[in-house]
Write a protein that holds these residues in place. Structure first.
Motif, PDB file in Angstrom:
ATOM      1  N   ALA A  25      70.375 -51.187  22.517  1.00 15.84           N
ATOM      2  CA  ALA A  25      69.014 -51.745  22.476  1.00 15.84           C
ATOM      3  C   ALA A  25      68.152 -51.121  23.570  1.00 15.84           C
ATOM      4  N   TYR A  26      66.851 -51.098  23.324  1.00 13.34           N
ATOM      5  CA  TYR A  26      65.900 -50.509  24.264  1.00 13.34           C
ATOM      6  C   TYR A  26      64.789 -51.516  24.546  1.00 13.34           C
ATOM      7  N   PHE A  27      64.581 -51.805  25.835  1.00 14.66           N
ATOM      8  CA  PHE A  27      63.556 -52.749  26.263  1.00 14.66           C
ATOM      9  C   PHE A  27      62.660 -52.070  27.297  1.00 14.66           C
ATOM     10  N   GLU A  28      61.368 -52.024  27.035  1.00 13.98           N
ATOM     11  CA  GLU A  28      60.434 -51.445  27.992  1.00 13.98           C
ATOM     12  C   GLU A  28      59.263 -52.393  28.197  1.00 13.98           C
ATOM     13  N   GLY A  29      59.014 -52.734  29.465  1.00 13.32           N
ATOM     14  CA  GLY A  29      57.899 -53.614  29.787  1.00 13.32           C
ATOM     15  C   GLY A  29      58.056 -55.016  29.258  1.00 13.32           C
ATOM     16  N   CYS A  30      59.291 -55.455  29.041  1.00 13.73           N
ATOM     17  CA  CYS A  30      59.549 -56.781  28.466  1.00 13.73           C
ATOM     18  C   CYS A  30      59.741 -57.826  29.560  1.00 13.73           C
ATOM     19  N   PHE A  42      76.032 -55.890  27.458  1.00 16.14           N
ATOM     20  CA  PHE A  42      74.997 -54.972  27.011  1.00 16.14           C
ATOM     21  C   PHE A  42      75.566 -53.563  27.152  1.00 16.14           C
ATOM     22  N   ASN A  43      75.863 -52.937  26.022  1.00 17.57           N
ATOM     23  CA  ASN A  43      76.527 -51.637  26.026  1.00 17.57           C
ATOM     24  C   ASN A  43      75.531 -50.539  25.658  1.00 17.57           C
ATOM     25  N   ASP A  44      75.376 -49.584  26.573  1.00 14.45           N
ATOM     26  CA  ASP A  44      74.494 -48.440  26.345  1.00 14.45           C
ATOM     27  C   ASP A  44      73.071 -48.879  25.987  1.00 14.45           C
ATOM     28  N   CYS A  45      72.575 -49.885  26.692  1.00 13.52           N
ATOM     29  CA  CYS A  45      71.207 -50.373  26.492  1.00 13.52           C
ATOM     30  C   CYS A  45      70.300 -49.826  27.592  1.00 13.52           C
ATOM     31  N   ARG A  46      69.001 -49.960  27.387  1.00 14.03           N
ATOM     32  CA  ARG A  46      68.028 -49.495  28.373  1.00 14.03           C
ATOM     33  C   ARG A  46      67.032 -50.607  28.678  1.00 14.03           C
ATOM     34  N   PHE A  47      66.929 -50.960  29.960  1.00 14.82           N
ATOM     35  CA  PHE A  47      65.938 -51.916  30.445  1.00 14.82           C
ATOM     36  C   PHE A  47      65.020 -51.152  31.402  1.00 14.82           C
ATOM     37  N   VAL A  48      63.783 -50.926  31.009  1.00 13.04           N
ATOM     38  CA  VAL A  48      62.848 -50.135  31.813  1.00 13.04           C
ATOM     39  C   VAL A  48      61.603 -50.976  32.091  1.00 13.04           C
ATOM     40  N   ASP A  49      61.259 -51.108  33.370  1.00 13.25           N
ATOM     41  CA  ASP A  49      60.069 -51.870  33.776  1.00 13.25           C
ATOM     42  C   ASP A  49      60.086 -53.293  33.208  1.00 13.25           C
ATOM     43  N   CYS A  50      61.239 -53.938  33.297  1.00 14.28           N
ATOM     44  CA  CYS A  50      61.399 -55.290  32.743  1.00 14.28           C
ATOM     45  C   CYS A  50      61.468 -56.330  33.857  1.00 14.28           C
ATOM     46  N   ARG A  51      61.188 -57.562  33.482  1.00  8.96           N
ATOM     47  CA  ARG A  51      61.238 -58.696  34.410  1.00  8.96           C
ATOM     48  C   ARG A  51      62.050 -59.813  33.758  1.00  8.96           C
ATOM     49  N   LEU A  52      63.007 -60.358  34.503  1.00  2.95           N
ATOM     50  CA  LEU A  52      63.810 -61.474  34.031  1.00  2.95           C
ATOM     51  C   LEU A  52      63.566 -62.661  34.936  1.00  2.95           C
ATOM     52  N   GLU A  53      63.170 -63.790  34.348  1.00  2.57           N
ATOM     53  CA  GLU A  53      62.874 -64.993  35.121  1.00  2.57           C
ATOM     54  C   GLU A  53      63.701 -66.168  34.618  1.00  2.57           C
TER      55      GLU A  53
END
Length: 200
Positions: A25-30, A42-53
């Motif tokens: 999976a790919y997540f950008e700005g999420c 999470f296998n071979d996923c991408r989290f870019v510029d993300c925020r977790l609250e």
């Protein structure tokens, strides 16, 4: 709903069962709000510029996943092995998080912010912590050895025990009690400092 690509999305209240796997999976700005990913993979996923609250990430696995410019706020991250992620792109920031028992061994964490977080018994051996910030964090029984602490800021941190002989210091900022302990490790006595701290 976490498969595929996601850009600038608000992802709220998603619960994954322990052991559930999300692949590629790919997540950008999420922004992730109140999600439960405890013990998920999470296998071979991408989290870019993300925020977790306010997310539950206890013992989550980021196997070979990219975590680039990821901010975590009020998240439960106990027992996470951050070395499973793709370490060359790892850029994280923590605020008011629970990071107890986490593994950061050997990671490049320069300029990482650990603000007001619980870091009990975390493993920070062999890490690059240059200019990292630990303000207000609890480092009780944390292992900090063979780390580069150049410019690292430990002011306002609690239970900060640093090994003077097995870490690199240059411009490191610490509280008075920590400075006293470092000098004692090196066999240096400063009577005026002893008197100030009430040490015999």
């Amino acid at each position: 709903m976490l498969e595929g690509s996601h850009s600038d999305e608000r992802i709220e209240g998603v619960d994954l069962e322990p052991g559930a796997t999300v692949r590629g999976a790919y997540f950008e700005g999420c922004v992730f709000l109140r999600c439960t990913f405890a013990e998920a993979v999470f296998n071979d996923c991408r989290f870019v510029d993300c925020r977790l609250e306010s997310c539950d990430l206890r013992m989550v696995r980021f196997d070979q996943s990219v975590l680039a410019n990821v901010t975590l706020v009020r998240c439960r991250c106990a027992g996470v092995d951050w070395t499973r992620a793709r370490t060359m792109t790892l850029t994280l920031s923590f605020e008011d998080c629970q990071l107890d028992y986490s593994n950061f061994v050997g990671l490049k964490l320069a300029r990482t912010r650990f603000i007001e977080s619980s870091m009990r018994e975390v493993d920070l051996r062999d890490t690059d912590l240059r200019q990292a910030v630990f303000k207000g964090s609890d480092l009780a029984r944390a292992i900090v050895q063979n780390a580069d602490l150049s410019g690292t800021d430990f002011t306002d941190s609690r239970n900060c025990a640093l090994d003077a002989k097995h870490n690199r210091f240059r411009g490191t900022r610490v509280e008075l009690e920590t400075a006293h302990a470092l000098l004692s490790d090196l066999g240096v006595k400063v009577p005026s400092l002893d008197a100030l701290l009430g040490v015999d």
